[in-house]
Write a protein that holds these residues in place. Structure first.
Motif, PDB file in Angstrom:
ATOM      1  N   LYS A   1      42.441  33.337  41.405  1.00 22.18           N
ATOM      2  CA  LYS A   1      41.529  32.236  41.083  1.00 22.18           C
ATOM      3  C   LYS A   1      40.114  32.550  41.570  1.00 22.18           C
ATOM      4  O   LYS A   1      39.124  32.280  40.878  1.00 22.18           O
ATOM      5  CB  LYS A   1      42.045  30.949  41.720  1.00 22.18           C
ATOM      6  CG  LYS A   1      41.197  29.730  41.389  1.00 22.18           C
ATOM      7  CD  LYS A   1      41.804  28.461  41.984  1.00 22.18           C
ATOM      8  CE  LYS A   1      40.944  27.241  41.637  1.00 22.18           C
ATOM      9  NZ  LYS A   1      41.522  25.999  42.201  1.00 22.18           N
ATOM     10  N   ARG A   2      40.013  33.134  42.760  1.00 19.62           N
ATOM     11  CA  ARG A   2      38.691  33.478  43.289  1.00 19.62           C
ATOM     12  C   ARG A   2      38.044  34.592  42.463  1.00 19.62           C
ATOM     13  O   ARG A   2      36.820  34.616  42.277  1.00 19.62           O
ATOM     14  CB  ARG A   2      38.814  33.899  44.754  1.00 19.62           C
ATOM     15  CG  ARG A   2      39.138  32.729  45.675  1.00 19.62           C
ATOM     16  CD  ARG A   2      39.461  33.156  47.086  1.00 19.62           C
ATOM     17  NE  ARG A   2      39.750  31.995  47.923  1.00 19.62           N
ATOM     18  CZ  ARG A   2      40.191  32.070  49.185  1.00 19.62           C
ATOM     19  NH1 ARG A   2      40.386  33.264  49.743  1.00 19.62           N
ATOM     20  NH2 ARG A   2      40.425  30.975  49.867  1.00 19.62           N
TER      21      ARG A   2
ATOM     22  N   VAL B   1      38.600  28.625  31.951  1.00 17.66           N
ATOM     23  CA  VAL B   1      38.408  27.392  32.722  1.00 17.66           C
ATOM     24  C   VAL B   1      38.052  26.236  31.798  1.00 17.66           C
ATOM     25  O   VAL B   1      38.594  25.125  31.921  1.00 17.66           O
ATOM     26  CB  VAL B   1      37.319  27.599  33.788  1.00 17.66           C
ATOM     27  CG1 VAL B   1      36.990  26.270  34.476  1.00 17.66           C
ATOM     28  CG2 VAL B   1      37.768  28.628  34.818  1.00 17.66           C
TER      29      VAL B   1
ATOM     30  N   VAL C   1      31.973  33.653  46.082  1.00 18.75           N
ATOM     31  CA  VAL C   1      33.091  33.197  46.920  1.00 18.75           C
ATOM     32  C   VAL C   1      32.891  33.763  48.313  1.00 18.75           C
ATOM     33  O   VAL C   1      32.900  34.996  48.505  1.00 18.75           O
ATOM     34  CB  VAL C   1      34.444  33.669  46.340  1.00 18.75           C
ATOM     35  CG1 VAL C   1      35.574  33.267  47.281  1.00 18.75           C
ATOM     36  CG2 VAL C   1      34.655  33.096  44.956  1.00 18.75           C
TER      37      VAL C   1
ATOM     38  N   LYS D   1      33.178  37.682  32.913  1.00 23.25           N
ATOM     39  CA  LYS D   1      32.613  36.382  33.234  1.00 23.25           C
ATOM     40  C   LYS D   1      32.811  35.405  32.081  1.00 23.25           C
ATOM     41  O   LYS D   1      33.212  34.253  32.283  1.00 23.25           O
ATOM     42  CB  LYS D   1      31.122  36.538  33.551  1.00 23.25           C
ATOM     43  CG  LYS D   1      30.394  35.222  33.783  1.00 23.25           C
ATOM     44  CD  LYS D   1      28.919  35.443  34.011  1.00 23.25           C
ATOM     45  CE  LYS D   1      28.171  34.123  34.154  1.00 23.25           C
ATOM     46  NZ  LYS D   1      26.715  34.329  34.344  1.00 23.25           N
TER      47      LYS D   1
ATOM     48  N   GLN E   1      30.098  32.940  39.735  1.00 21.73           N
ATOM     49  CA  GLN E   1      30.013  32.214  40.987  1.00 21.73           C
ATOM     50  C   GLN E   1      30.157  33.185  42.163  1.00 21.73           C
ATOM     51  O   GLN E   1      30.490  34.363  42.003  1.00 21.73           O
ATOM     52  CB  GLN E   1      31.107  31.146  41.048  1.00 21.73           C
ATOM     53  CG  GLN E   1      31.071  30.147  39.909  1.00 21.73           C
ATOM     54  CD  GLN E   1      32.220  29.166  39.965  1.00 21.73           C
ATOM     55  OE1 GLN E   1      32.779  28.913  41.021  1.00 21.73           O
ATOM     56  NE2 GLN E   1      32.581  28.611  38.819  1.00 21.73           N
TER      57      GLN E   1
ATOM     58  N   ASN F   1      36.489  34.337  31.718  1.00 22.57           N
ATOM     59  CA  ASN F   1      36.902  33.357  32.732  1.00 22.57           C
ATOM     60  C   ASN F   1      36.300  31.990  32.464  1.00 22.57           C
ATOM     61  O   ASN F   1      36.925  30.963  32.751  1.00 22.57           O
ATOM     62  CB  ASN F   1      36.514  33.861  34.122  1.00 22.57           C
ATOM     63  CG  ASN F   1      37.466  34.933  34.639  1.00 22.57           C
ATOM     64  OD1 ASN F   1      38.542  34.636  35.127  1.00 22.57           O
ATOM     65  ND2 ASN F   1      37.073  36.190  34.508  1.00 22.57           N
ATOM     66  N   GLU F   2      35.108  31.949  31.905  1.00 18.27           N
ATOM     67  CA  GLU F   2      34.515  30.668  31.539  1.00 18.27           C
ATOM     68  C   GLU F   2      35.354  29.976  30.464  1.00 18.27           C
ATOM     69  O   GLU F   2      35.626  28.771  30.549  1.00 18.27           O
ATOM     70  CB  GLU F   2      33.081  30.884  31.045  1.00 18.27           C
ATOM     71  CG  GLU F   2      32.095  31.251  32.136  1.00 18.27           C
ATOM     72  CD  GLU F   2      30.725  31.581  31.581  1.00 18.27           C
ATOM     73  OE1 GLU F   2      30.628  31.810  30.342  1.00 18.27           O
ATOM     74  OE2 GLU F   2      29.747  31.610  32.352  1.00 18.27           O
TER      75      GLU F   2
ATOM     76  N   GLU G   1      38.490  34.967  39.270  1.00 17.37           N
ATOM     77  CA  GLU G   1      38.011  34.316  38.052  1.00 17.37           C
ATOM     78  C   GLU G   1      36.685  33.609  38.305  1.00 17.37           C
ATOM     79  O   GLU G   1      35.792  33.581  37.440  1.00 17.37           O
ATOM     80  CB  GLU G   1      39.061  33.321  37.555  1.00 17.37           C
ATOM     81  CG  GLU G   1      40.345  33.997  37.055  1.00 17.37           C
ATOM     82  CD  GLU G   1      41.470  33.000  36.843  1.00 17.37           C
ATOM     83  OE1 GLU G   1      41.256  31.795  37.086  1.00 17.37           O
ATOM     84  OE2 GLU G   1      42.578  33.430  36.459  1.00 17.37           O
ATOM     85  N   GLN G   2      36.515  33.041  39.494  1.00 14.20           N
ATOM     86  CA  GLN G   2      35.260  32.388  39.845  1.00 14.20           C
ATOM     87  C   GLN G   2      34.125  33.418  39.934  1.00 14.20           C
ATOM     88  O   GLN G   2      32.997  33.174  39.476  1.00 14.20           O
ATOM     89  CB  GLN G   2      35.408  31.649  41.185  1.00 14.20           C
ATOM     90  CG  GLN G   2      36.312  30.438  41.100  1.00 14.20           C
ATOM     91  CD  GLN G   2      36.572  29.822  42.463  1.00 14.20           C
ATOM     92  OE1 GLN G   2      36.590  30.520  43.472  1.00 14.20           O
ATOM     93  NE2 GLN G   2      36.765  28.519  42.493  1.00 14.20           N
TER      94      GLN G   2
END
Length: 903
Positions: free
Chosen positions: A182-183, A281, A193, A274, A191, A277-278, A185-186
């Motif tokens: 999950k991190r 989500v 982390v 990126k 983003q 993953n957007e 993917e962020q």
């Protein structure tokens, strides 16, 4: 993950210390010596040795942490290779402990070894620094290990993920990997982390932003990828702004568009990960607000079934939203596995519902029919049947309530589910309140003693002390969640304590005058209706039971102690002289010889009955205070003390160093033998001086039984044969010479049944079987049979198979439910972890076979129930077993008639 252990690793082993011999202290009521316990099995010794080797190897890791220690070679410098060796040793130790458990090691010992192994594993991993943990985790398949443990506080998550003590597929390990994913993917979505960017992570991992295309992707140019994103945007907009229930086509378009984006392989597209993953989500946003029902997902599920992407179990037992999660490409794999497990669990729940309904309908067909439980007095199996009904009805109610949370939302209509699973139909819904009312109406027509048998089957600790209302409440609590079994048991104990306090107060009151005592004795004697001693149990027609006389005496003003003495005096009456055999013996086999033998037999039976104290209610003994005792020099491993009972009689107390397990066994054995008509000194579980043990009245004037079989009379031989039946049914193979006493009047009785049930499940009824040892420890019945076969008995004396017939018949007459209830405490006390009881491994294997599970997974309750099942089976097969023993081992073909109830 996996340990990926290498066969080339060197084996670090040491020679184990010699396994110590274990000696069991057998206790004697009389003058018995202590038998020795059999040595540990080869399997247990080997498993213990393997564990010692593995634990010593792990100690080397803890001491040197990679440095050569003692006789161990130098460990490799590479953390991954060191971890592989470490994981191998943990696995070897775990397997050794499991093998110890299979071979009969106590649950307490197994738990202690597992705790030590778990601590050893944690100690090694906690000593590694984060870089080493990340290096090892990456080698073992963990994706992005640098993204966990960022806070630096507490135990590093990779310590648990790498811990070989736990299986790789447990949820807690999967959650750690899911958190890292999950991190990632962020980071891929732009983003940060923990202050880390995607570029920072790639630098740590030494990777680029364009991994090779995995299987299942499609090659896309940047324009093609952008077109896929545009398609997704359109589908997402339509789903988000749909009115009413989401159309299945719109759902399909959105899921297909998400899959197209996420499976694209486009190395030339900037920020590809990126953007993916957007999309992953953002796809969840329209799905979260859309109205999705069965019609929305039905076409998609049908397609998935046809293509094999979804099982029928998943399609039938998941809710629409859950099905969407299973169909989405963007759903993490761990979540999909959890959804599949949920579907299987619900399917199993429906099967359990139907099984419970089958049993429930044995007493109540549906809500429109009356409760028709069997009359408890109608059959020996009735108590077990009612207990099974109550338990299954409770399970049915619980499962019905749980199923209401999902059956109305699956693709199957409730009607279809109901037809396929009748337990879900309204006509079969359990109404605990109404059912309790019906049950109580039925129970009022049952005897309290029979209700106690049902409560005992359901696990009530002391059903004999409960009143009717408490028994009914305890049974009904099996299916009525508003009733509390623990609260009912507490009330039972409170009532008992109150009665004991009242009895103590009465006992402290002034004694009745001599004139009152004589008057009471006259009244009680006249109520007996006979001057001879009645048999134990219910009185004859017009007579009173022992308990009734005690109660009557108390009502007439006697203290509890006086009441016991008066009742015994009224029952016994004047002693009749024991018939005497003629002084001059007749020739064996002659008419006069047969008459003399008959008189001698009657003489011995009468003598035994007269000299062995009668069994009284255990509650009476439980209320007595024995006070301080004096040492009893009777031999045996453990000390014994003599105490005076309230009536002045002498009693023996033996402390139980197994926490009460042996005491429960000996007390249950003496009770069982008394029901079968086999002479037995009554034994009771009792706490004296703060120690749990057993108490029993002493035999006055008893002496040793002659050891030479040639000196045994025909009545002696008959008595030994009858006693053998009792010894076998309670599994006591310790009836050696010192444990058989001649009573003051010439009778015979075996004492010290402390090894009762010890070898259940592994013993055998055969000539020469003596697990307590040979020579002087051979059971007396074995000496008898050997002497009979070799001509070592006196002239005219022989083994008569017919004498066992009345004993077997008495045991057969005991209802199975009463038999189980009587042995309930023995079974459950012995099955407890750490009890050290010898029969546990055998019963564990029987339970594993019955339930089709590994022996290591058998519960304490299943072990206890296997013990009770064996008890019933042993009683039911008693006649057949002795018929075959006499015919095969003692070469007495005429004994085959025993199978058919003939003598």
């Amino acid at each position: 993950m996996g340990t990926n252990s290498k066969s080339s690793h060197e084996s670090y082993a040491i020679a184990p210390a010699s396994a110590p011999e274990t000696v069991e202290g057998g206790e004697d009521v009389g003058l018995a010596a202590a038998p020795t316990e059999p040595e540990l099995s080869d399997g247990l010794v080997k498993a213990t040795t393997d564990l010692m080797v593995a634990m010593d190897n792990l100690d080397a890791f803890a001491i040197g942490n990679g440095v050569a220690t003692g006789n161990y070679p130098e460990l490799p410098d590479d953390p991954v290779e060191r971890y592989d060796i470490f994981a191998d040793q943990i696995k070897a130790a775990r397997e050794a402990i499991e093998q110890m458990k299979e071979e009969g090691a106590s649950e307490e010992e197994v738990k202690a070894q597992l705790d030590a192994l778990r601590a050893q594993s944690l100690a090694y991993l906690n000593a590694l620094d984060p870089e080493e943990l990340q290096q090892i985790a990456a080698a073992k398949g963990f994706e992005h290990p640098a993204l966990v443990g960022l806070s630096g506080k507490g135990q590093h998550p990779l310590v648990h993920w790498l811990d070989p003590y736990y299986n790789d597929d447990i949820p807690s390990k999967q959650k750690i990997q899911a958190a890292a994913q999950k991190r990632y993917e962020q980071l891929a979505a732009g983003q940060t982390v923990g202050g880390m960017t995607l570029a920072d992570l790639q630098q740590i991992e030494g990777t680029s932003g364009a991994p090779d295309a995995p299987v299942g992707t499609w090659a896309a140019t940047p324009d093609q990828f952008q077109a896929a994103v545009d398609t997704w945007s359109q589908a997402s907009h339509e789903a988000a702004y749909a009115k009413g229930v989401l159309d299945s086509d719109k759902l399909k378009n959105l899921l297909d568009a998400e899959k197209q984006v996420l499976t694209a392989h486009s190395p030339d597209t900037a920020d590809l990960e990126k953007k993916k993953n957007e999309i992953q989500v953002w796809t969840g946003d329209p799905l979260a607000v859309a109205k999705i029902n069965q019609s929305t997902v039905m076409p998609l599920v049908q397609d998935a079934l046809a293509s094999g992407e979804m099982s029928l179990t998943e399609a039938q037992h998941l809710k629409p939203v859950e099905l969407v999660g299973l169909l989405r490409t963007g759903t993490p794999e761990a979540e999909k596995e959890a959804l599949k497990a949920t579907a299987q669990a619900r399917k199993d729940q429906l099967k359990a519902l139907d099984n419970a309904l089958d049993v429930h309908q044995g007493g109540k067909q549906d809500i429109h029919t009356e409760l028709t439980l069997p009359d408890l007095a109608s059959s020996p199996e009735a108590a077990a049947q009612v207990a099974s009904w109550a338990k299954s009805t409770g399970e049915l109610h619980t499962l019905q309530q749980d199923a209401q949370g999902w059956i109305h939302e699956t693709l199957q209509s409730p009607v279809d589910i109901g037809f396929a699973n009748p337990a879900l139909l309204n006509t079969h819904q359990v109404d605990p309140k109404a059912l309790t009312t019906e049950f109580n109406a039925w129970a009022k027509n049952q005897k309290v003693g029979d209700l106690r048998a049902v409560a005992g089957e359901l696990g009530m600790p002391d059903p004999g002390k409960a009143n009717r209302a408490q028994l009914q409440g305890y049974i009904a609590a099996s299916f009525n969640p508003t009733l509390d079994k623990d609260a009912i048991n507490a009330k039972v104990q409170a009532t008992v304590a109150k009665k004991q306090a009242a009895a103590a107060a009465k006992a402290a009151a002034p004694l009745a005058s001599d004139e009152a005592v004589n008057a009471l004795k006259s009244k009680l004697a006249s109520s007996t209706g006979t001057t001879s001693a009645p048999p134990a149990g219910p009185a004859g027609v017009g007579g009173l039971t022992q308990e009734s006389k005690v109660e009557a005496a108390i009502k007439m003003g006697a203290s509890p102690v006086q009441a016991q003495q008066l009742a015994q005096a009224a029952t016994a009456g004047p002693k009749k002289p024991i018939p005497k055999a003629p002084k001059k013996p007749a020739a064996p086999g002659s008419f006069n010889g047969k008459v003399q033998a008959l008189i001698a037999g009657l003489q011995q039976v009468k003598a035994t009955s007269q000299d062995v104290p009668a069994r009284i209610d255990s509650d009476v003994v439980g209320s007595w205070s024995f006070g301080a005792g004096t040492p009893a020099n009777l031999g045996g491993t453990y000390s014994k003390t003599l105490h005076s009972a309230p009536d002045g009689s002498s009693w023996l107390f033996k402390a139980d160093h197994n926490g009460g397990v042996i005491a429960h066994s000996e007390a249950a054995a003496s009770h069982a033998l008394s029901l079968g008509g086999v002479p037995a000194v009554p034994v009771y579980v009792k706490k004296v001086g703060g120690k749990v043990g057993s108490v029993q009245p002493m035999l006055k004037g008893a002496s040793h039984f002659a050891s030479d079989p040639n000196k045994w009379s025909q009545p002696d031989v008959d008595s030994i044969v009858r006693s053998h039946v009792g010894s076998w049914i309670v599994g006591d193979h310790d009836g050696h010479q010192a444990n058989v006493l001649r009573t003051a009047s010439g009778g015979l009785v075996q004492i010290d049944r402390g090894q009762a049930f010890k070898h259940w499940g592994s013993d055998k009824l055969s000539l020469g079987y003596a697990p307590s040892g040979g020579g002087s420890y051979d059971p007396v019945h074995q000496k008898l049979y050997s002497a009979a076969l070799s001509g070592g008995l006196a002239d005219g004396v022989k083994v008569n198979h017919a004498v066992v017939q009345p004993v077997i018949k008495s045991f057969e007459a005991i209802p199975d439910s009463q038999w189980r209830s009587m042995l309930h405490s023995t079974a459950y006390e012995g099955a407890k972890a750490g009890s050290g009881v010898h029969w546990v491994p055998a019963m564990r294997k029987q339970a594993a076979k019955k339930h089709g599970i590994a022996a290591a997974k058998v519960s304490t309750e299943q072990i206890a129930e296997a013990f009770l099942d064996h008890a019933v089976e042993r009683k039911q097969n008693l006649r057949k077993a002795f018929a075959e023993f006499f015919v095969k081992d003692l070469k007495m073909p005429q004994a085959a008639s025993l199978k058919h109830g003939a003598e």
